[in-house]
Design an enzyme around this catalytic site. Structure first.
Site, PDB file in Angstrom:
ATOM      1  CG  ASP A   8      -0.335   0.200   2.532  1.00 42.60           C
ATOM      2  OD1 ASP A   8       0.915   0.301   2.604  1.00 42.60           O
ATOM      3  OD2 ASP A   8      -1.067   0.280   3.531  1.00 42.60           O
ATOM      4  N   GLY A  66       1.755  -0.726   6.219  1.00 40.12           N
ATOM      5  CA  GLY A  66       2.393  -0.053   7.345  1.00 40.12           C
ATOM      6  C   GLY A  66       2.852  -1.005   8.434  1.00 40.12           C
ATOM      7  CB  THR A  67       1.228  -2.790  11.085  1.00 40.34           C
ATOM      8  OG1 THR A  67      -0.021  -3.201  10.516  1.00 40.34           O
ATOM      9  CG2 THR A  67       1.103  -1.433  11.751  1.00 40.34           C
ATOM     10  N   GLY A  68       1.792  -4.492   8.324  1.00 43.95           N
ATOM     11  CA  GLY A  68       1.685  -5.856   7.809  1.00 43.95           C
ATOM     12  C   GLY A  68       0.409  -6.545   8.257  1.00 43.95           C
ATOM     13  NE  ARG A 132       5.850 -31.476  14.764  1.00 43.59           N
ATOM     14  CZ  ARG A 132       7.111 -31.098  14.600  1.00 43.59           C
ATOM     15  NH1 ARG A 132       7.943 -31.874  13.937  1.00 43.59           N
ATOM     16  NH2 ARG A 132       7.545 -29.967  15.100  1.00 43.59           N
ATOM     17  CG  HIS A 133       5.114 -29.184  10.352  1.00 43.39           C
ATOM     18  ND1 HIS A 133       4.761 -28.633  11.560  1.00 43.39           N
ATOM     19  CD2 HIS A 133       6.420 -29.544  10.458  1.00 43.39           C
ATOM     20  CE1 HIS A 133       5.808 -28.640  12.367  1.00 43.39           C
ATOM     21  NE2 HIS A 133       6.824 -29.188  11.720  1.00 43.39           N
ATOM     22  NE  ARG A 136       0.360 -30.059  13.885  1.00 46.60           N
ATOM     23  CZ  ARG A 136       1.485 -30.195  14.543  1.00 46.60           C
ATOM     24  NH1 ARG A 136       2.551 -29.491  14.208  1.00 46.60           N
ATOM     25  NH2 ARG A 136       1.563 -31.038  15.549  1.00 46.60           N
TER      26      ARG A 136
END
Length: 147
Positions: A8, A66-68, A132-133, A136
Site C-alpha cells: 500500500d 504499514g504494519t503488515g 507432521r506439519h 495441519r
C-alpha cells in the site's frame, strides 16, 4: 524463481527497495503496485498478489503495508494462501518450515530495509518440512472447503 510483490502507500518505499534487492539477486519480480505513494486500499493489492500465487504465475508473494497486519488479514481471505506476517527472520523460517507459507508480509513502518532483506532471504531459502506439519496444512485446506 519468480516473486510477485505489492504494497500500500505506507510501504511503497519498502516495496521499491525489496523489488530492486530481489532483482539484484537475479530473481524475477512481478510488481502489482502501487506505483506511487498516493493513498490506496491495501486489499486490492493483496488480492492481485495472491491471485498470481494461487494461479502459479509466481512461486511466492511478498506483501507490505504499514504494519503488515491489514495485508495479512486480506491475503489470508484468498483460498490457497497461507500468508505470514514476519518481523524478523526466525518468524519467516518457521512459517515456511511448519506452515508452508506462500506469501510473506512485512511491515513498512515497523522494520528497516536491512531487517526486511534478511527476512525475505530467510523466507525464500527455507523449505517446508512436511511430516507432521502436512496434516495441519491439510486441515487448514479442509477449513477453506467447508466455509
Amino acid at each position: 524463481m519468480k516473486i510477485v510483490i505489492g504494497s500500500d502507500h505506507a510501504a511503497y518505499k519498502m516495496k521499491e527497495h525489496i523489488k530492486e534487492y530481489l532483482k539484484n539477486k537475479g530473481i524475477e519480480v512481478i510488481d502489482e503496485g502501487p506505483y506511487s505513494e498516493d493513498r490506496v486500499d491495501y486489499p486490492i493489492y493483496a488480492k492481485k498478489v495472491c491471485e498470481k500465487v494461487v494461479n502459479k504465475e509466481a512461486d511466492y508473494g511478498i506483501l507490505m503495508c504499514g504494519t503488515g497486519l491489514g495485508m495479512s488479514i486480506a491475503a489470508n481471505k484468498v483460498k490457497g494462501i497461507r500468508a505470514t506476517l514476519a518481523y524478523y527472520p526466525k518468524m519467516a523460517e518457521l512459517a515456511r518450515q511448519h506452515n508452508n507459507a506462500n506469501v510473506l508480509v512485512l511491515g513498512g513502518r515497523t522494520m528497516g530495509f536491512e531487517l526486511a532483506e534478511w527476512t525475505v532471504d530467510t523466507f525464500l531459502e527455507t523449505s517446508f518440512e512436511g511430516g507432521r506439519h502436512e496434516k495441519r496444512i491439510n486441515l487448514i485446506s479442509e477449513m477453506e472447503e467447508n466455509l
